[in-house]
Scaffold this active site. Structure first.
Site, PDB file in Angstrom:
ATOM      1  N   HIS A 118       0.818  -1.214   0.000  1.00  0.00           N
ATOM      2  CA  HIS A 118       0.000   0.000   0.000  1.00  0.00           C
ATOM      3  C   HIS A 118       0.856   1.271   0.000  1.00  0.00           C
ATOM      4  CE1 HIS A 118       0.347  -0.116   4.539  1.00  0.00           C
ATOM      5  NE2 HIS A 118       0.426   1.187   4.347  1.00  0.00           N
ATOM      6  N   ASP A 148       0.119  -7.669   1.482  1.00  0.00           N
ATOM      7  CA  ASP A 148       0.555  -6.281   1.617  1.00  0.00           C
ATOM      8  C   ASP A 148       2.079  -6.170   1.595  1.00  0.00           C
ATOM      9  OD1 ASP A 148       0.218  -3.575   1.727  1.00  0.00           O
ATOM     10  OD2 ASP A 148      -0.185  -3.476   3.874  1.00  0.00           O
ATOM     11  N   SER A 226       4.717   2.625   7.815  1.00  0.00           N
ATOM     12  CA  SER A 226       4.311   1.459   7.028  1.00  0.00           C
ATOM     13  C   SER A 226       5.476   0.922   6.207  1.00  0.00           C
ATOM     14  CB  SER A 226       3.157   1.830   6.098  1.00  0.00           C
ATOM     15  OG  SER A 226       1.994   2.104   6.821  1.00  0.00           O
TER      16      SER A 226
END
Length: 382
Positions: A118, A148, A226
């Site tokens: 992402h 992911d 992230s």
């Protein structure tokens, strides 16, 4: 008679206005305080004599270990800036403009960078900044949205790269210390600490499918973290920080990381074939932490059996609740493709390198009996 009244300020008996008296009193007070040393900004004794520094003494052992961990692990952590193209209507050029930021880590000496899918999914280009502040153009190798995970590559001399130490997520315990290094809000090389708050969590991936066995932590994770590494106290990678639960969008004490055992399975596939093409058993396994709570000391406990597995898989027994809410444990996988299975993580290791369509021998423990069955591997669930 002499007239003693006067107009204005002339003469020895002139009346001094109150505002002037106040100013004169303040001036006199300032001089007195200055001489007494109570006005350090005006050259008194306090400005000449600063207080002595109290010796700090040695750092605590846990502080020393945290500092050492950061020094050794931070060179493997990178800051990622994603770029998009936007038309300049005057020149008709398509310049690259910054889109967002994230974190990643150096996976190997070849320059492969692992991050979250992402982080880069909307990007048309990306740049990677190493810990030495050098910036490099990155190319996308491949990705697995259902986990992911994405892999980038930079062309950097191997001697300038420090790859992350790889750990395992199969033996993690709630309460053990963890450390996250990342770029929250664009502030690269930021360290936060915490503990493992929970194991065996399930979150929804960017692809809309569940990621199972996820690590929950209270180490502060904010936008920009992230794709960064979650490390154990030995400085080994145990997960990839992927998301938070927060009504405000900022950290609120609940963060999640994709376990390293998943990462270490998916990434080699992506590097080899630009996508994850792994064979999978048509079952869902309990996370090891949950299986242990159910009394399973060894083996991989089957939670569900998927109907797309065919007749061979139909002989497998899932875990279920009866009408009295009593749990009946499903089958245990104790051997797969000739390898002993002690945990769910061992199943992933046994399937490494195997492709959909291959047949594998699975040894099942059911109660006190054992039997083997041939099962054809399926494509990883989408």
């Amino acid at each position: 008679m002499t007239d003693d009244s006067h107009d204005g300020l002339s003469g020895p008996m002139a009346v001094v206005p109150a505002w002037l008296v106040s100013i004169l009193l303040l001036a006199v007070s300032g001089v007195m305080l200055q001489n007494a040393g109570y006005l350090p900004g005006f050259g008194g004794r306090a400005a000449k004599e600063s207080r002595p520094v109290t010796p700090r003494g040695d750092l605590a052992d846990d502080e020393k270990s945290t500092i050492q961990l950061f020094r050794e692990a931070s060179p493997s952590v990178v800051h990622i800036t994603t770029l998009t193209r936007q038309r300049d209507h005057l020149s008709f050029n398509l310049p690259k403009i910054p889109e967002g930021t994230g974190t990643g880590f150096i996976y190997d000496d070849a320059g492969h960078i692992v991050t979250n899918y992402h982080v880069i999914r909307a990007a048309q280009a990306a740049r990677v900044m190493l810990a030495d502040n050098s910036s490099w153009s990155a190319v996308l190798v491949g990705y697995d949205p259902d986990k992911d995970i994405a892999v980038l590559k930079i062309s950097v001399p191997a001697g300038r790269l420090t790859k992350v130490a790889i750990g395992t997520s199969s033996d993690l315990q709630v309460g053990q210390k963890v450390f996250a290094i990342g770029s929250p809000f664009g502030l690269d090389q930021t360290l936060t600490t915490g503990i493992i708050s929970g194991l065996g969590r399930e979150i929804e991936s960017v692809g809309g499918r569940p990621i199972e066995g996820v690590i929950q932590t209270d180490a502060a994770i904010n936008p920009g973290n992230s794709g960064g590494p979650l490390l154990d106290s030995a400085g080994r990678l145990i997960g990839v920080n992927t998301m938070i639960v927060s009504p405000s969008g900022a950290f609120s004490g609940v963060g999640f990381a994709v376990p390293v055992d998943i990462v270490n399975q998916v990434v080699p596939d992506i590097i080899r074939s630009h996508q994850s093409e792994r064979g999978s058993l048509p079952v869902k396994l309990f996370d090891d932490s949950i299986a242990r709570r159910l009394g399973v000391t060894s083996g991989a406990l089957i939670d569900r059996v998927y109907d797309y597995g065919g007749a061979d898989a139909a002989v497998l027994r899932p875990t279920f609740l009866d009408e009295h809410d009593v749990i009946h444990l499903g089958d245990l996988i104790v051997e797969l493709a000739g390898r002993p299975i002690h945990s769910a993580g061992d199943v992933q290791k046994a399937l490494e390198g195997k492709r959909p369509g291959e047949a594998v021998t699975v040894v099942i423990q059911r109660g006190t009996s054992r039997f083997s069955v041939q099962i054809q591997l399926q494509a990883a669930r989408k």
